[in-house]
Design an enzyme around this catalytic site. Sequence first.
Site, short mmCIF file in Angstrom:
data_model
loop_
_atom_site.label_atom_id
_atom_site.label_comp_id
_atom_site.label_asym_id
_atom_site.label_seq_id
_atom_site.Cartn_x
_atom_site.Cartn_y
_atom_site.Cartn_z
N HIS A 267 3.03 47.88 -11.21
CA HIS A 267 3.93 48.69 -11.31
C HIS A 267 5.00 47.83 -10.73
CE1 HIS A 267 1.26 51.96 -11.87
NE2 HIS A 267 0.70 51.08 -10.92
N GLU B 5 5.26 22.44 -2.04
CA GLU B 5 5.32 21.90 -0.73
C GLU B 5 4.48 20.83 -1.49
OE1 GLU B 5 5.83 21.83 3.52
OE2 GLU B 5 7.69 22.73 3.15
N LYS C 200 17.35 20.08 7.44
CA LYS C 200 17.31 19.17 8.81
C LYS C 200 17.83 19.59 9.32
CE LYS C 200 12.07 20.06 8.59
NZ LYS C 200 10.43 19.44 9.23
#
Lengths: 436, 436
Positions: free
Chosen positions: A297, A276, A408
């Site tokens: 792994h 951000e 939003k």
Amino acid sequence: MDVDIGNALASVASPGVSRASLDRLDERVATAHERIATGRAADEHGYAALNLPERTDPDEIRAAVEPIASPDGGKIDALLTIGIGGSALGAATIVDALDADVETIFLDNVDPEWVHDSLDTLPLERTAINVVSRSGTTAETLANFLVVREAFESAGVDWTERTIVTTGEAGPLRDLAETHDLPALDVPDGVPGRYAALSAVGLVAAAAGGLDLESLLDGAAAEAETLTGSLYECPAYAYGATCHALAARGAQANAFMPYAESLETTAEWFAQLWAESLGKDGLGQTPVRALGATDQHSQLQLYRAGPRNTQVTFVTPQERPEQPIPPTDVDDLAYLGGGSLAELLDAEFRATEASLAAAGRPTVRIEIERIDAFELGSLLYGLEAACVMAGELAGVNTFEQPAVEWAKKATRGLLGGGDFEEARAVEEKTSLRVER
Amino acid sequence: MDVDIGNALASVASPGVSRASLDRLDERVATAHERIATGRAADEHGYAALNLPERTDPDEIRAAVEPIASPDGGKIDALLTIGIGGSALGAATIVDALDADVETIFLDNVDPEWVHDSLDTLPLERTAINVVSRSGTTAETLANFLVVREAFESAGVDWTERTIVTTGEAGPLRDLAETHDLPALDVPDGVPGRYAALSAVGLVAAAAGGLDLESLLDGAAAEAETLTGSLYECPAYAYGATCHALAARGAQANAFMPYAESLETTAEWFAQLWAESLGKDGLGQTPVRALGATDQHSQLQLYRAGPRNTQVTFVTPQERPEQPIPPTDVDDLAYLGGGSLAELLDAEFRATEASLAAAGRPTVRIEIERIDAFELGSLLYGLEAACVMAGELAGVNTFEQPAVEWAKKATRGLLGGGDFEEARAVEEKTSLRVER
């Protein structure tokens, strides 16, 4: 924290940064440091975050937490923190890294089954609620709070006796706190959520868990002491400047890989901080959460043999508790027996670091003494200061996140919360479907 | 699974793939499909993984699990799975996505404090042990097993009555199973660990948790039925080919973002699949684990406004349980009240997808009907087949992971397990330290 950037040098790695380039960059670090110091002195938006170690009052936080941590005269077994993004990750990082006294659950998503199951397993009469939202209108947080409140009411448990609010000066959560006389703390002015771990935003959960707030803040303050005008003298700036230089040279991804299970959430916190703060104007470095030794792994093959577009950041504590490995008479495993898990994990770390260096891949090593409140405070502050330095060097606005506003508005429009053109755009999706 | 690649088209996104390019790529998909079909028919190394839905015998697995799931005539409360990488992630993915009957803990790291604490909280006399390692020599797994075995012995609990082993034909774990007459299952030949979720490697934990193995395998088999010579007819190939095309056009990272809390581990499993299979020869796409809606508040800023080097892969179930949001009289939140968390989460997903499209960033949508055993089997198989297709198109050896060997040798050397030049290289690290 201490930082070792040796394996990010061009003599070792490609992409890598030469000593001469680092020296030139250090002149820009000096200028950027002046800007940061000025911003801090004036408590400017964002820069104010770097003043939290001296501004945060642990007594105030503990005093606000005290009534909810012992509702009806009893003590809580669990703390339910409702928040998302910066309103959850800082608190989760601290609680997961250190050893909190109470079970701490973070409702940081609105998955219906998961929210339902989380509530279902909690002893509500022994649970406190910690709601965190600066605006007091964050859709996910407020929806969850409405659900949680009703669950408490259905169970006949008075939520007003056990709820603490951390929010901005005004808004629905502030109003709610006043209506019901709830303890309420401030999201500090000028501090974006992702930089707020060392304020009430991150410390309410820590206080409820009985953690040592003073040591967290002291560790951060010790790190703040190191902020000087040279990357060669300041670990945080060394890290921020090196990431900036590596990104400019092709390290598009930054795999953040602590060698400690308890720092797994720190990697999530770092991912938000980095993404951000720096992801704008077409710039930024993609943070990748990893965990040593586990992800050797899983990811190591790619980082060692894939595109030369990744730096790996290791975080290692210098001291670990011992856990002996019992001796064994199995031939092929005899070398493990009689050692300890700490030795094994440290060997895995050093081997992985060297394996990337041998393949000419850049890495940076961040060392902390051990995992405790002081060292964690130092690490979080150091990474924040590193991020601010990287933002200054890139010339972006480190403290805004304008690109999340579109979604939003669209969400709100889709749910009937107003007329937004973004919501209409959702309906126009291009499809090319391939079905089973 | 169904796949929608509309938002990866060049008409929407940059990087994006044009319809004409897709058509040309489809000819290569046809050839690659022939190679895959030939490999499957001959049970060749790696390709054999795509035959697991028909090869795996759920009755055999349940029969082996039965004695350890009811030791001493009782039933277990917890299953402790000891494995790392592909020996843990497939099982964890299944158990975390579905609703297992017993608590399932994965010891997939050698952090001493964490291992100690994990053991400390378990009711050992009601816990079974599931050890998984193909070679039977994996350092982390065997060290943990030695520690666990001793903890059981110290507690006076007979570990030989409650341990099941999944391993290769020979090696220390196979010997151990024979010595102590433990139930033992095979890691299937020719199936790399990261492709082994639908064998005993992934299904022992699922069986101990009472999950529906047949539905998992049926879902995978249904997905296998779709493997045909065209990306326009096969969702798995559509996904694999689109990722290949986007990577070639600059999408260096692939953020895998399920909109379901229970699929968070699936994103970790995907990261290993993608990184180890495709990360070689300087090629590969960096997998980034993400979670919707949570990471909208963490990563979205970067994906929307950072470098044009990332594709986002969404996974969304079409049906979710309901969790109503109670009505509220708070003005600014009234639009949330009376809805449900499922509606909110779906709106968040659609808004985020559209927000990336509006910024011209490529995304792919994978849909499953709901989160159940059948759909999860379909999803895991589909992603594996997609990865194999992407590997064929890239021309890499999808089924090896040679780059991890260096660090394994170095670790062993550092711990006194033999003389390895890799261990000597560890000592020669270049340092440039900046200290606090």
